[in-house]
Design a protein around this motif. Structure first.
Motif, PDB file in Angstrom:
ATOM      1  N   ILE A  38     -10.484   6.669   3.596  1.00  0.00           N
ATOM      2  CA  ILE A  38      -9.039   6.824   3.736  1.00  0.00           C
ATOM      3  C   ILE A  38      -8.722   6.764   5.223  1.00  0.00           C
ATOM      4  O   ILE A  38      -9.135   7.627   5.991  1.00  0.00           O
ATOM      5  CB  ILE A  38      -8.570   8.175   3.126  1.00  0.00           C
ATOM      6  N   LYS A  39      -8.001   5.715   5.662  1.00  0.00           N
ATOM      7  CA  LYS A  39      -7.681   5.529   7.079  1.00  0.00           C
ATOM      8  C   LYS A  39      -6.381   6.225   7.444  1.00  0.00           C
ATOM      9  O   LYS A  39      -6.144   6.550   8.605  1.00  0.00           O
ATOM     10  CB  LYS A  39      -7.510   4.037   7.398  1.00  0.00           C
ATOM     11  N   ALA A  66      -9.653   8.581  -2.408  1.00  0.00           N
ATOM     12  CA  ALA A  66     -10.057   7.211  -2.062  1.00  0.00           C
ATOM     13  C   ALA A  66     -10.170   6.399  -3.355  1.00  0.00           C
ATOM     14  O   ALA A  66     -10.976   6.727  -4.222  1.00  0.00           O
ATOM     15  CB  ALA A  66     -11.395   7.225  -1.324  1.00  0.00           C
ATOM     16  N   LEU A  67      -9.356   5.350  -3.444  1.00  0.00           N
ATOM     17  CA  LEU A  67      -9.314   4.562  -4.684  1.00  0.00           C
ATOM     18  C   LEU A  67      -9.905   3.172  -4.487  1.00  0.00           C
ATOM     19  O   LEU A  67      -9.955   2.645  -3.372  1.00  0.00           O
ATOM     20  CB  LEU A  67      -7.867   4.417  -5.155  1.00  0.00           C
ATOM     21  N   ASN A  99      -2.044   2.283  -4.153  1.00  0.00           N
ATOM     22  CA  ASN A  99      -2.939   2.752  -3.103  1.00  0.00           C
ATOM     23  C   ASN A  99      -4.281   2.071  -3.236  1.00  0.00           C
ATOM     24  O   ASN A  99      -4.721   1.717  -4.331  1.00  0.00           O
ATOM     25  CB  ASN A  99      -3.151   4.264  -3.217  1.00  0.00           C
ATOM     26  N   TRP A 100      -4.951   1.894  -2.095  1.00  0.00           N
ATOM     27  CA  TRP A 100      -6.363   1.516  -2.114  1.00  0.00           C
ATOM     28  C   TRP A 100      -7.035   2.072  -0.865  1.00  0.00           C
ATOM     29  O   TRP A 100      -6.359   2.381   0.129  1.00  0.00           O
ATOM     30  CB  TRP A 100      -6.570   0.005  -2.231  1.00  0.00           C
ATOM     31  N   SER A 101      -8.332   2.224  -0.935  1.00  0.00           N
ATOM     32  CA  SER A 101      -9.081   2.688   0.233  1.00  0.00           C
ATOM     33  C   SER A 101      -9.440   1.475   1.091  1.00  0.00           C
ATOM     34  O   SER A 101      -9.272   0.324   0.676  1.00  0.00           O
ATOM     35  CB  SER A 101     -10.349   3.426  -0.209  1.00  0.00           C
ATOM     36  N   SER A 102      -9.934   1.748   2.280  1.00  0.00           N
ATOM     37  CA  SER A 102     -10.202   0.667   3.226  1.00  0.00           C
ATOM     38  C   SER A 102     -11.340  -0.242   2.756  1.00  0.00           C
ATOM     39  O   SER A 102     -12.353   0.223   2.240  1.00  0.00           O
ATOM     40  CB  SER A 102     -10.575   1.265   4.586  1.00  0.00           C
ATOM     41  N   PHE A 103     -11.141  -1.548   2.936  1.00  0.00           N
ATOM     42  CA  PHE A 103     -12.209  -2.506   2.668  1.00  0.00           C
ATOM     43  C   PHE A 103     -13.139  -2.624   3.878  1.00  0.00           C
ATOM     44  O   PHE A 103     -14.364  -2.584   3.736  1.00  0.00           O
ATOM     45  CB  PHE A 103     -11.611  -3.879   2.321  1.00  0.00           C
ATOM     46  N   TRP A 112       0.855  -1.185   0.000  1.00  0.00           N
ATOM     47  CA  TRP A 112       0.000   0.000   0.000  1.00  0.00           C
ATOM     48  C   TRP A 112       0.889   1.232   0.000  1.00  0.00           C
ATOM     49  O   TRP A 112       2.004   1.221   0.529  1.00  0.00           O
ATOM     50  CB  TRP A 112      -0.858  -0.023   1.268  1.00  0.00           C
ATOM     51  N   ALA A 113       0.414   2.315  -0.614  1.00  0.00           N
ATOM     52  CA  ALA A 113       1.132   3.595  -0.587  1.00  0.00           C
ATOM     53  C   ALA A 113       0.091   4.705  -0.562  1.00  0.00           C
ATOM     54  O   ALA A 113      -1.050   4.499  -0.984  1.00  0.00           O
ATOM     55  CB  ALA A 113       2.040   3.717  -1.805  1.00  0.00           C
TER      56      ALA A 113
END
Lengths: 325, 325, 325
Positions: C257-258, C189-190, C247-251, C183-184
């Motif tokens: 974005i955490k 939010a992606l 990058n990814w947003s929280s599942f 993750w980066a």
């Protein structure tokens, strides 16, 4: 600035500005040959792909360049900026803005999918130095790994100028015609790309170039070259063989409108001062602002022929690039 | 108005309205032949280019016309209005507005790049006289130098009607089927192009056409022709072989919504009044507004077959135009 | 949820998720063969048409998929959502909103014009259950009558993952390389589509997969599979052969974005912890946010090679689908 305008380019390894006079001569001849027989080199472009990237709107350039590629048997993929996302052109930057991809990646990536790339990008009209370094197309070129073709950049429109030159060659009645580039009014502030490029190409060809415009509209001296410049439009029109009308915004007081003097519109009265001159414009044109209906609808108007020659100009350039591959 | 609707057109030198019955018959037969063998004339379109100009959104027309051209070996270039700039259609005007190019130039220019031009343009729904002169497409035609194909104009959608007729021919159980064109409700004010064109083509074919709609929705009499008109939907449906549903806005009180009576939705109960009729709609369709889920999802629904026939309708027309070249 | 993620799919009858390991192996080999000789199967796609439907922006996928189809001699028609109108995906609904066409019709209709359909649709990032049922593409598939190819769906990007796997195969120095998905940070939010798909494919291949991210960014366990997960990025990088940043947003706290901890950016210092690892990213990438200039501009960066392999990944998939026809 001169260095930025004239980087070393002795071969047609791309097509973002005017090539040398001998290359121009060959391109004109090739274009006229293609006009007679558009499909004579239908095999030349087999298995070659042209990607066209439009950062700004386009009608003639979009269609004529596609048609040229089709005539040569190439595949074409065109993409508009708004089908992707905004590009970042600045280096050493933390990309936290709305620009999702850097030109470094974009240019390299598109090069993976194309044998040639055409790109259209208009100037800012706010930052003269950046615009006149032809920032966008040159940034793109510096990262692309395939030849780049200008579909109009901040300061040049070479495919238009080649089509214009072909049109003049087809219609000139004497060896060294008098060609007048005249400023004309327009409601919006426009780029200098078309007049710059036109002057650049005329200076490289066998024509007597006169440029006329109101005070405050002088073009960059590197493009003006050896042309005669006058603020007296009537004087300029005397004995002219070709009248090339175009609006542009000020170069000195960069990107501004200094005048919208309707007296500068090209009318029948003014055309009567000429040597039965042909009327030219790159289109799109504002009727009864740039030119009167009577002039553009007259037999002396070459605007549609210019647009037709856009196909063969692009085809000659693509054929050269294909032959160099 | 009648003169504007019926200019002399005895040959298929373009395709902006319904051709003569004998030509219609040939087109239907050719389309059905292409459906069996889509690539039988793959050489016919060699070195020919179709330019599609969309002044309004399109899904079926965009894709089916491209597929038809591909089947004939043509090249296709499609362009949306927003990829260029706004066009001026008025004459004798000082072009100082936001419209950057006149239709006179645009139509002539695009003709330089195309063997045929398809154009889609919706009506204003505010100026009845202008819309019913089919102003945009006819202006375009008058300046174009190549045949023009309607991809839906202000008042007609001929490629849709040809596809509809093919679908009826394929499914009819008796020589002269009863075809009912029924108005149905819709949240937005829509053009009359599809019902106009459908009625025009049915009147030129061997069908018994009945048109049913609430009061205030009468179509232009030239399109209604010999059709029977009734405000009683249930009566119209009796013994019908085909139910063709479509919303349109008022012609008399031009462009307005006179009623959104949900009782006019096509339901299973209403279909039960018919002679096991097929259900037809040109799509896109508002489910449970125009037609119930049960009807459109039934075996009697031909909406997908209509969309498939759009390819072969366009292909038959393009083949005719190519043969005439 | 597991059932939705793993419907029965033992053959490559479409391409909306990862196929079986044996199929993956064949696709990689075929792709590498096409890279050597892109036009070897130029006849395979004759008279076949690929329709690409973009509900969201695309650069690489749009161009590389078109190029792949061209290499196989196919015709391509691409359409953006905004060239048509909004689609309704819900059933049993009165269509009185701004959505003009139901997915039921749209998918069936487009199937009439295509031999294969590619579709791109991003997740809502608000409705986890719906997104993780891969609602849009699965709805589309359930009504389409031709094979559907994912050009990135709500939760997967298989053509990207295949290109990534090809790139790893080309560059790996040992039989079972250590591949780290890290993750980066990113300002927006992606979706989780790229990391999900990458993990899914790595789990099906001969690699040692480690996933590292801050707390709160755990991916769906079905995608994580047998991978080792650690919140310690430095530990993960030790002995890594490939670093895949994204990058990814929280599942869990879906779509949020955490953290935007800049310490998670991939820098030269972190790359120094690895076994001279290659750097990978699917692009577009935010420079100096996801990865430092120094890393992406280094010789170890494979981002451009990944983009090149997008062509051959798509070509291998299209060739398989064409062979199955």
């Amino acid at each position: 600035m001169t260095d930025m305008l004239h980087p070393t380019m002795t071969q047609l390894n791309d097509f973002t500005k005017a090539p040398e006079p001998s290359v121009i001569k060959t391109l004109v001849e090739q274009a006229i040959a293609y006009k007679t027989n558009p499909f004579q080199d239908k095999q030349l472009g087999a298995n070659k792909t042209l990607v066209l990237l439009f950062l700004n709107p386009s009608l003639r350039t979009r269609l004529s360049t596609q048609k040229a590629a089709i005539n040569l048997g190439m595949s074409v993929i065109d993409i508009n900026a708004n089908e992707g996302w905004k590009l970042e052109f600045e280096d050493n930057i933390i990309m936290n803005s709305d620009k999702a991809e850097h030109i470094r990646e974009a240019a390299q990536v598109i090069s993976q999918y194309a044998d040639f790339i055409g790109i259209r990008s208009f100037p800012s009209l706010t930052d003269q130095e950046k615009d006149y370094s032809d920032y966008v197309i040159n940034k793109f070129k510096s990262f692309a790994s395939v030849p780049v073709i200008s579909l109009e950049s901040a300061i040049r429109h070479p495919l238009q100028s080649l089509a214009d030159l072909i049109t003049i060659e087809e219609h000139k009645k004497n060896h060294r015609p008098k060609v007048v580039l005249t400023w004309a009014p327009h409601p919006k502030a426009l780029p200098q790309a078309v007049p710059n490029s036109f002057a650049e190409w005329m200076n490289l060809s066998d024509t007597e170039l006169v440029i006329t415009h109101p005070k405050g509209y002088d073009l960059h001296p590197d493009f003006v070259g050896n042309a005669q410049v006058t603020y007296n439009q009537a004087e300029a029109f005397e004995n002219a063989d070709f009248i090339y009308a175009k609006n542009w915004s000020s170069f000195q007081d960069y990107g501004t409108i200094k005048s919208n003097d309707t007296n500068w519109m090209v009318s029948s009265e003014k055309m009567a001062l000429t040597n039965e001159a042909y009327f030219m414009h790159c289109l799109p044109v504002r009727r009864n602002v740039i030119v009167s209906d009577a002039v553009i609808d007259s037999k002396q108007s070459l605007v549609i022929q210019q647009s037709e020659n856009r196909v063969y100009a692009a085809q000659a350039v693509l054929a050269q690039l294909l032959s160099n591959k």
